[in-house]
Design a protein around this motif. Structure first.
Motif: not given
Length: 319
Positions: A47-53, A253-266
């Motif tokens: 987890p990399t946000t305060e809400e993710a846990p 709450n954590r520095q770095g470069t993270f991956l994102g994507k579309c999670a819906e077949l569009c």
């Protein structure tokens, strides 16, 4: 035939198959790319946000419940198969039971209890994760379109003039979100194509910059079809729907470069709808906004399809 006259040959293939099945299960359980540190997360990223846990905890609890039910069911199946097999020496039909009230009550009540508990924790966590009562430190309008992403940084940035609350490009965003926009926020934007790449990592897609330790609200709009905004290590995703605006907020709450994507077949190029999220210090984030001004990327790109009257009425009635 064995020395005592009994024929045990049918049992040997069964034992051999059982051994093979156990070996295959052990291989499947151990031949993954996970280390012992990854195992408690059950395949979820760090987890990399305060809400993710909170999301991770719900995921772990659901898996624990599913595993407990699975062990019970597997145990009953194996117990029935091993201890209630047809006897070679007895050919009579076993006693037939039409019903058993305690057992029938058990397999009716227990699933209801399991579902009720899962529903309670899911509803509790969902209400927390989608709570927008806290005013965010910054707002980003995420625009999904075939086949990439655009990011409107709704900020007061030196060198950019305008007003996000009245900008025509943001008409698709309901007023209930605009009330938290900064006053006279001229803003800056970034927009990508499937061929865009992050200059540091080489990962495909545009890059969304966020400051560490600041609460950011994502306001999600679409220009065409349904997409889904998913930052993988945030453990949170939400649909991007044309004519309907979704929103959620997190605190990286954590520095770095993270991956994102579309999670819906569009559509045909859905797999190319990738992006990056770069979490940096607040000072570096402010500098990035100024760099966008220097590039001439001031103002906002069109947010998407305006809400229908039916959707506006629904939101008004729910306020």
């Amino acid at each position: 035939m064995s020395p005592n006259g009994s024929d045990r040959s049918p049992r040997r293939p069964m034992r051999r198959k059982l051994l093979q099945a156990m070996t295959a299960g052990l291989v499947l359980a151990t031949a993954t790319g996970c280390t012992y540190k990854d195992f408690p997360r059950l395949g979820m990223p760090t987890p990399t946000t305060e809400e993710a846990p909170r999301i991770l905890s719900l995921w772990q609890g659901s898996w624990a419940a599913a595993l407990a039910v699975g062990v019970l069911v597997w145990g009953l199946i194996l117990w029935s198969a091993m201890f209630h097999r047809r006897s070679r020496t007895k050919v009579e039909v076993p006693p037939q039971t039409r019903y058993n009230m305690p057992i029938e009550a058990l397999y009716t009540v227990v699933p209801i209890i399991i579902i009720s508990v899962l529903f309670y924790f899911t509803a509790r966590d969902e209400s927390k994760l989608l709570d927008l009562s806290k005013k965010p430190d910054l707002t980003v309008n995420v625009v999904g379109f075939q086949w990439s992403w655009g990011f409107n940084y709704i900020e007061n940035v030196p060198g950019s003039t305008g007003n996000a609350k009245t900008d025509a490009n943001l008409d698709a965003i309901p007023d209930r979100f605009k009330k938290d926009f900064p006053v006279d926020a001229g803003g800056v934007y970034d927009v990508g194509t499937p061929g865009t790449r992050n200059p540091q990592t080489g990962n495909p897609g545009p890059t969304l910059w966020l400051p560490e330790g600041k609460t950011v609200r994502f306001v999600l709009t679409s220009r065409d079809v349904i997409h889904s905004f998913w930052v993988v290590p945030f453990l949170m995703k939400q649909d991007v729907i044309p004519g309907h605006t979704n929103a959620f907020q997190v605190t990286p709450n954590r520095q770095g470069t993270f991956l994102g994507k579309c999670a819906e077949l569009c559509g045909v190029d859905h797999s190319r709808m990738l992006f990056n999220v770069k979490v940096v210090s607040p000072e570096r984030y402010e500098q990035h906004l100024k760099d966008l001004v220097k590039k001439g990327q001031t103002g906002y790109i069109p947010a998407g399809i305006a809400q229908t009257s039916h959707e506006k009425n629904r939101e008004t009635n729910n306020l």
